[in-house]
Write an enzyme that holds these catalytic residues in place. Structure first.
Site: not given
Ligand code: HSE
Length: 323
Positions: A139, A198
């Site tokens: 990740e 992201t």
């Molecule tokens: N918690 C993360 C975000 C999830 O919102 O940036 C995205 O993969």
């Protein structure tokens, strides 16, 4: 985690890991749930060259990094192999069923699917709790940050609370708690066909928040957890609100305000961004509510000429599994 296992003798394995919704309104980087309307599949072959390599990439996306350190499906496998002292290598082929930058946990699903498949080729496979530490590395390769709110539900299924402890610099360890999913819950997903990285969506977040916002959001998270355990739908509705991240990201998603309003006026329990977006999710108390909410949300996208796809599904869903 050292040298305590060997290969089982099987030469290949295939595994599927589902998409997931992260944050779940109140638990930024903490909460997530599996949604198996889509998922990624990894086919892992044992090789004699001792290398971790990438084979065929197929499905919705084919242009992924070929460098195993940079590919989410292989980055965790490199440390997995090293820690376990495995002499063989793994060649990983990936079939992407989750669109890139969709907010549906695509990088997590690839990371989890390949580790799940490779793990099943060991004589003594690791427990999920250990496997998850390696998925976190995958990740990180994709998003540049350590967060386990997609990898935990992709591996365990259902709804999860994944917390990180930062006592090991550069490699936090994850603890997962499985949460109850109220029995009537249905989920609606609407994926607008744009891509949000992201990294970008994290980059725009303010590093500091007002103390009053922290207090309010803590109250929401605490009440939300009670509502899950008590199956209290009105408390769920009152608490499933994101006062911190959604206001900073909603402008990234075309017609977010109108889509959210359409869901909430049709009795959705909540409606907000799935992970980093652009997917939006809503919760409903029944299948018929879910279908009505889905139709209302899609009606907005049609009136705005946005390309989108949607699903209604019962939750919870299972996590990673052999194919
Ligand atoms: N918690 C993360 C975000 C999830 O919102 O940036 C995205 O993969």
């Amino acid at each position: 985690m050292n040298n305590r296992t060997s290969m089982s003798g099987r030469k290949s394995a295939t595994a599927f890991a589902p998409a997931s919704v992260a944050n779940v309104a109140v638990g930024f980087d903490l909460l997530g749930f599996a949604v198996d309307v889509a998922g990624d599949t990894a086919h892992v072959e044992v090789t004699d060259d001792g290398e971790i390599s990438i084979g065929k990439i197929s499905g919705l996306i084919t242009s992924l990094p070929k460098d195993p350190e940079k590919n989410t499906a292989t980055a965790g496998l490199i440390k997995f192999k090293k820690d376990l002292g495995l002499k063989n290598g793994f060649r990983v082929s990936i079939e992407k069923g989750i669109p890139l930058g969709s907010g549906l946990g695509g990088s997590a699903a690839s990371s989890v699917a390949s580790l799940f498949a490779a793990n099943s080729l060991l004589s003594e496979p690791l427990e999920n709790a250990e496997l998850l530490q390696y998925a976190l590395i995958g990740e990180h390769a994709a998003s540049g940050s350590y967060h386990a709110d997609n990898i935990a539900p992709a591996l365990y299924g259902g709804m999860t609370l994944a917390t990180l402890s930062n006592n090991t610099p550069g490699a936090p360890s994850v603890t997962v708690n499985q949460l109850p999913v109220p029995t009537k819950l249905w989920c609606v997903l609407l994926h607008s066909q744009i891509e949000i990285e992201t990294k970008t969506a994290r980059g725009i977040l303010k590093k500091e928040i007002p103390f009053s916002a922290h207090l309010q959001q803590s109250a929401h998270l605490a009440s939300f957890m009670v509502a899950l355990f008590d199956e209290n739908y009105s408390l769920l509705k009152a608490s499933a609100k994101d006062l911190i991240v959604e206001p900073q990201r909603r402008h990234l998603i075309p017609s977010f305000d109108a889509i959210q309003a359409a869901a909430l006026t049709n009795d959705a329990i909540c409606c907000t961004i799935s992970g980093a977006g652009p997917t939006i999710f809503a919760w409903a108390k029944s299948e018929s509510d879910a279908k009505t909410i889905e139709a209302a949300m899609m009606q907005v996208t049609r009136s705005m000429n946005l390309k989108a796809q949607s699903w209604s599904l019962k939750i919870p869903c299972a996590g990673a599994r052999p194919v």
